[in-house]
Enzyme design. Structure first.
Site, PDB file in Angstrom:
ATOM      1  CE  LYS A  42      -3.366  -2.180   3.085  1.00 51.03           C
ATOM      2  NZ  LYS A  42      -3.942  -2.054   4.453  1.00 51.03           N
ATOM      3  N   GLY A  43       2.077   1.121   0.460  1.00 47.55           N
ATOM      4  CA  GLY A  43       2.899   2.288   0.806  1.00 47.55           C
ATOM      5  C   GLY A  43       3.065   3.320  -0.288  1.00 47.55           C
ATOM      6  CG  ASP A  99       6.784   2.172   0.443  1.00 47.42           C
ATOM      7  OD1 ASP A  99       7.588   1.344  -0.030  1.00 47.42           O
ATOM      8  OD2 ASP A  99       5.982   1.878   1.341  1.00 47.42           O
ATOM      9  CG  ASP A 102      14.890  -1.403   5.235  1.00 47.70           C
ATOM     10  OD1 ASP A 102      15.900  -0.730   5.488  1.00 47.70           O
ATOM     11  OD2 ASP A 102      14.299  -2.074   6.100  1.00 47.70           O
ATOM     12  CE  LYS A 130      14.033   3.189   6.259  1.00 49.03           C
ATOM     13  NZ  LYS A 130      13.457   2.221   7.219  1.00 49.03           N
TER      14      LYS A 130
HETATM   15  P1  IMP Z   1      13.017  -4.463   2.006  1.00 52.34           P
HETATM   16  O1  IMP Z   1      12.723  -5.787   1.372  1.00 52.34           O
HETATM   17  O2  IMP Z   1      13.805  -4.619   3.286  1.00 52.34           O
HETATM   18  O3  IMP Z   1      13.703  -3.497   1.068  1.00 52.34           O
HETATM   19  O4  IMP Z   1      11.599  -3.890   2.466  1.00 52.34           O
HETATM   20  C1  IMP Z   1      11.062  -2.739   1.935  1.00 52.34           C
HETATM   21  C2  IMP Z   1       9.625  -2.577   2.379  1.00 52.34           C
HETATM   22  O5  IMP Z   1       9.532  -2.537   3.810  1.00 52.34           O
HETATM   23  C3  IMP Z   1       9.104  -1.251   1.895  1.00 52.34           C
HETATM   24  O6  IMP Z   1       8.444  -1.386   0.659  1.00 52.34           O
HETATM   25  C4  IMP Z   1       8.169  -0.796   2.986  1.00 52.34           C
HETATM   26  O7  IMP Z   1       6.862  -1.274   2.738  1.00 52.34           O
HETATM   27  C5  IMP Z   1       8.711  -1.455   4.226  1.00 52.34           C
HETATM   28  N1  IMP Z   1       9.537  -0.475   4.980  1.00 52.34           N
HETATM   29  C6  IMP Z   1      10.879  -0.426   5.040  1.00 52.34           C
HETATM   30  N2  IMP Z   1      11.307   0.584   5.809  1.00 52.34           N
HETATM   31  C7  IMP Z   1      10.187   1.213   6.246  1.00 52.34           C
HETATM   32  C8  IMP Z   1       9.977   2.378   7.086  1.00 52.34           C
HETATM   33  O8  IMP Z   1      10.892   3.040   7.592  1.00 52.34           O
HETATM   34  N3  IMP Z   1       8.682   2.727   7.299  1.00 52.34           N
HETATM   35  C9  IMP Z   1       7.626   2.034   6.774  1.00 52.34           C
HETATM   36  N4  IMP Z   1       7.776   0.953   5.984  1.00 52.34           N
HETATM   37  C10 IMP Z   1       9.054   0.541   5.716  1.00 52.34           C
HETATM   38 MG    MG Z   2       6.402  -1.177   0.324  1.00 53.90          MG
END
Ligand code: IMP
Ligand code: MG
Length: 174
Positions: A42-43, A99, A102, A130
């Site tokens: 949803k982000g 959005d 990470d 990030k």
């Molecule tokens: P990744 O697989 O670790 O890159 O996860 C990324 C997903 O985790 C993003 O699409 C967000 O939905 C969620 N996410 C990561 N960091 C944050 C944050 O600081 N706030 C809210 N959602 C986050």
């Molecule tokens: Mg997301």
């Protein structure tokens, strides 16, 4: 209710400015060719709404929804499509609209999955990168902001499904 210690990291004006800049970059790169914006729910719902309006060229909008499995807040890279894209992307120019990136594991899995559908081109756009937390290399084509560690909320981003409606982006204190 928003607690006082959640300070604003990016204001609505800064967000609007970066969204306009990315929209201009996309117009410059695609030169009037139609682009499919593939938003990750949803982000990314507010970001894609604003980004689509910052692009002058022809745009098609679609959404997917992903569940990423892992312990706690840690992404595993094993993803499940809760909702697939509805528009066929074969032979199309596609931009994934996220959005936050990470660890990058969710996006890497999504990218490879969409690549299997043989789009003409596939790029990645994220509002926030990030960088410090990256666990896998992903080539991000369009970035709004970069930041180090910290959990953020607002402008579509949630903490336990709350705060998505905040107009600015805030950092949550632990
Ligand atoms: P990744 O697989 O670790 O890159 O996860 C990324 C997903 O985790 C993003 O699409 C967000 O939905 C969620 N996410 C990561 N960091 C944050 C944050 O600081 N706030 C809210 N959602 C986050
Ligand atoms: Mg997301």
């Amino acid at each position: 209710m928003l607690k006082k210690k959640q300070r604003v990291l990016f204001t609505r004006e800064e967000i609007a400015r970066e969204v306009r800049r990315i929209g201009n970059e996309i117009d410059r790169d695609y030169q009037g060719r139609e682009v499919i914006l593939a938003g990750v729910l949803k982000g990314a719902y507010l970001f894609i709404a604003d980004l689509a309006r910052a692009i002058e060229g022809p745009v098609v909008i679609d959404f997917c929804r992903i569940a990423s499995y892992g312990a706690g807040t840690q992404s595993s890279g094993i993803i499940e499509f809760r909702k697939e894209l509805e528009i066929p992307i074969r032979g199309k120019d596609v931009i994934i609209v996220e959005d936050v990136i990470d660890s990058g594991l969710t996006l890497e899995a999504l990218y490879n999955k969409l690549l299997d559908q043989e789009p003409r081109s596939l790029k990645i756009c994220t509002l926030i990168d990030k960088l410090a937390r990256r666990e896998t290399q992903v080539n991000v084509d369009y970035v709004g902001f970069t930041m180090d560690d910290g959990f953020i909320i607002g402008y579509g981003l949630d903490y336990d499904e709350r705060y998505r409606n905040l107009p600015d982006i805030h950092v949550m204190d632990e």
